[in-house]
Design a protein around this motif. Structure first.
Motif, short mmCIF file in Angstrom:
data_model
loop_
_atom_site.label_atom_id
_atom_site.label_comp_id
_atom_site.label_asym_id
_atom_site.label_seq_id
_atom_site.Cartn_x
_atom_site.Cartn_y
_atom_site.Cartn_z
N HIS A 126 0.82 -1.22 0.00
CA HIS A 126 0.00 0.00 0.00
C HIS A 126 0.86 1.27 0.00
N PRO A 127 1.61 1.49 -1.11
CA PRO A 127 2.54 2.63 -1.17
C PRO A 127 1.81 3.97 -1.25
N SER A 128 2.51 5.03 -0.86
CA SER A 128 1.96 6.38 -0.96
C SER A 128 3.00 7.34 -1.54
N HIS A 129 2.51 8.37 -2.22
CA HIS A 129 3.31 9.53 -2.63
C HIS A 129 4.42 9.19 -3.61
N ILE A 130 4.21 8.17 -4.45
CA ILE A 130 5.22 7.83 -5.46
C ILE A 130 4.92 8.61 -6.74
N ASP A 131 5.89 9.31 -7.26
CA ASP A 131 5.74 10.02 -8.53
C ASP A 131 5.88 9.03 -9.69
N GLU A 132 5.17 9.29 -10.78
CA GLU A 132 5.27 8.42 -11.94
C GLU A 132 6.71 8.38 -12.47
N GLY A 133 7.39 9.52 -12.42
CA GLY A 133 8.78 9.56 -12.89
C GLY A 133 9.68 8.66 -12.07
N GLU A 134 9.44 8.59 -10.75
CA GLU A 134 10.23 7.71 -9.89
C GLU A 134 10.01 6.26 -10.27
N LEU A 135 8.75 5.93 -10.60
CA LEU A 135 8.43 4.56 -10.98
C LEU A 135 9.05 4.21 -12.33
N LYS A 136 9.02 5.14 -13.25
CA LYS A 136 9.60 4.90 -14.58
C LYS A 136 11.10 4.70 -14.52
N ASP A 137 11.75 5.23 -13.50
CA ASP A 137 13.21 5.18 -13.41
C ASP A 137 13.75 3.92 -12.74
N ILE A 138 12.88 3.02 -12.29
CA ILE A 138 13.39 1.84 -11.58
C ILE A 138 14.27 1.01 -12.50
N GLN A 139 15.25 0.34 -11.89
CA GLN A 139 16.19 -0.50 -12.63
C GLN A 139 16.31 -1.87 -11.98
N GLY A 140 15.20 -2.38 -11.44
CA GLY A 140 15.23 -3.68 -10.80
C GLY A 140 13.84 -4.19 -10.50
N PRO A 141 13.71 -5.41 -9.99
CA PRO A 141 12.41 -6.04 -9.72
C PRO A 141 11.64 -5.33 -8.60
N LEU A 142 10.34 -5.15 -8.82
CA LEU A 142 9.49 -4.48 -7.84
C LEU A 142 8.19 -5.25 -7.68
N ALA A 143 7.84 -5.55 -6.43
CA ALA A 143 6.56 -6.19 -6.10
C ALA A 143 5.73 -5.26 -5.24
N ILE A 144 4.41 -5.30 -5.46
CA ILE A 144 3.49 -4.43 -4.74
C ILE A 144 2.34 -5.25 -4.19
N ALA A 145 1.98 -4.99 -2.94
CA ALA A 145 0.77 -5.55 -2.34
C ALA A 145 -0.23 -4.41 -2.17
N ALA A 146 -1.39 -4.54 -2.78
CA ALA A 146 -2.36 -3.46 -2.81
C ALA A 146 -3.65 -3.87 -2.09
N ALA A 147 -4.33 -2.87 -1.56
CA ALA A 147 -5.60 -3.07 -0.86
C ALA A 147 -6.77 -2.74 -1.78
N GLU A 148 -7.86 -3.49 -1.64
CA GLU A 148 -9.05 -3.21 -2.45
C GLU A 148 -9.60 -1.82 -2.16
N TYR A 149 -9.61 -1.44 -0.90
CA TYR A 149 -10.15 -0.14 -0.50
C TYR A 149 -8.99 0.76 -0.09
N ASP A 150 -8.57 1.61 -0.99
CA ASP A 150 -7.38 2.42 -0.73
C ASP A 150 -7.49 3.74 -1.49
N LYS A 151 -7.72 4.82 -0.78
CA LYS A 151 -7.82 6.13 -1.41
C LYS A 151 -6.45 6.66 -1.83
N ILE A 152 -5.39 6.12 -1.24
CA ILE A 152 -4.03 6.53 -1.58
C ILE A 152 -3.55 5.82 -2.85
N PHE A 153 -3.89 4.55 -2.98
CA PHE A 153 -3.47 3.75 -4.13
C PHE A 153 -4.71 3.05 -4.71
N PRO A 154 -5.63 3.84 -5.26
CA PRO A 154 -6.90 3.29 -5.78
C PRO A 154 -6.72 2.57 -7.11
N ALA A 155 -7.82 2.04 -7.64
CA ALA A 155 -7.76 1.22 -8.84
C ALA A 155 -7.11 1.94 -10.01
#
Length: 239
Positions: free
Chosen positions: A148-177
Motif C-alpha cells: 500500500h505505497p503512498s506519494h510515489i511520482d510516476e517519474g520515480e516509478l519509470k526510473d526503476i532499474q530492478g524487480p518491484l513487487a506491490i501488495a495493494a488493498a481493495e479499499y485504498d484512497k491513496i493507491f486506488p484502482a
C-alpha cells in the motif's frame, strides 16, 4: 503520481501483540532496529522502510523479526529523526505540517532530501514505499517490495532499474484502482520483473496496521508477508 499523498488512513490502525526479538542501535546518531536469524547466519540483508508510525512501532518490529526468521538480516532505520507519527493521532494534526518539519524540535522535514537512504533489498510500507522505489537500481537497491505505497511520482516509478513487487488493498484512497492500473502500465514499459497483488476486503495500511482479529485482514497480512519473502528469495537468492 503513481500513488496519492499520505492522509489520515496512513496513521490509523490496530496495535498488534508480540515481543520484539531484535535490538535498537545508534548508527551515526540514527536509531536502527535490527533483527537476525536465530543462528545469525544470514547471507542476505533487507532494509525495511516503515510507514509514518516508525521503527519503534511493535507491528513493524514483529514484521522485521519474521523476515529474520526466514533467513534475512534486517535493518529498520528511523526515517523521521525521532518525529514519527503516533498511531491513531488525535485531531489537530496536519500531515502537510508534519512533512515539512513543523512538529520536529529542530524543524527537520520528512521529504526526499532528508529521507533517501542507501540500501540493498528493501521493503517499504506506505510512506516507506516511495523510498524503496526511488533508489531501485544496481548498487543501491537490487530488489524492492512495497505494500500500500503512498506519494510515489510516476517519474520515480519509470526510473526503476530492478524487480518491484506491490501488495495493494481493495479499499485504498491513496493507491486506488486507477493508480494501480497506471502503475501496471508503467511497470510493463520498464521491462523489469514486477508483481502487483490485490487483496480483497482490506484497506490502506493493512500490511502493518491491519486488525488481526479479522480473518480476512489476517489472511491478507500473512499473504502479503509471504509474497515479500518469496519475491526476495527468488530475486536475491537465486543466481
Amino acid at each position: 503520481m503513481a500513488s496519492n499523498l499520505i492522509k489520515s488512513c496512513c496513521y490509523q490502525g490496530f496495535k498488534h501483540h508480540g515481543e520484539p526479538k531484535g535490538s535498537i542501535f545508534l548508527v551515526d546518531d540514527i536509531e536502527v532496529y535490527t533483527s537476525h536469524p536465530q543462528d545469525r547466519s544470514a547471507e542476505y540483508g533487507l532494509l525495511i522502510l516503515t510507514d509514518i508510525i516508525g521503527h519503534r512501532f511493535i507491528n513493524a518490529q514483529v514484521i522485521a523479526d519474521q523476515f529474520a526468521d526466514h533467513g534475512y538480516f534486517v535493518m529498520m532505520p528511523d526515517l523521521f529523526n525521532g518525529d514519527a507519527v503516533p498511531l491513531n493521532k488525535p485531531g489537530g494534526f496536519y500531515m502537510g505540517k508534519w512533512r515539512t518539519g513543523g512538529y520536529h524540535p529542530q524543524g527537520k522535514n520528512h521529504l526526499p532530501e532528508t529521507v533517501d537512504p542507501i540500501k540493498i533489498g528493501a521493503v517499504g510500507y506506505c510512506f516507506g514505499g516511495k523510498y524503496v522505489v526511488r533508489p531501485l537500481a544496481p548498487g543501491r537497491v537490487d530488489v524492492a517490495f512495497t505494500a500500500h505505497p503512498s506519494h510515489i511520482d510516476e517519474g520515480e516509478l519509470k526510473d526503476i532499474q530492478g524487480p518491484l513487487a506491490i501488495a495493494a488493498a481493495e479499499y485504498d484512497k491513496i493507491f486506488p484502482a486507477e493508480k494501480r492500473r497506471a502503475t501496471e502500465a508503467i511497470l510493463r514499459e520498464t521491462r523489469f520483473p514486477y508483481q502487483v497483488n490485490l487483496y480483497s476486503g482490506v484497506s490502506h495500511g493493512f500490511g502493518v496496521r491491519g486488525d488481526p482479529t479479522n480473518c480476512e485482514v489476517r489472511f491478507a497480512m500473512r499473504s502479503t508477508f509471504f509474497q515479500a519473502v518469496e519475491w526476495f528469495n527468488h530475486y536475491m537468492k537465486q543466481e
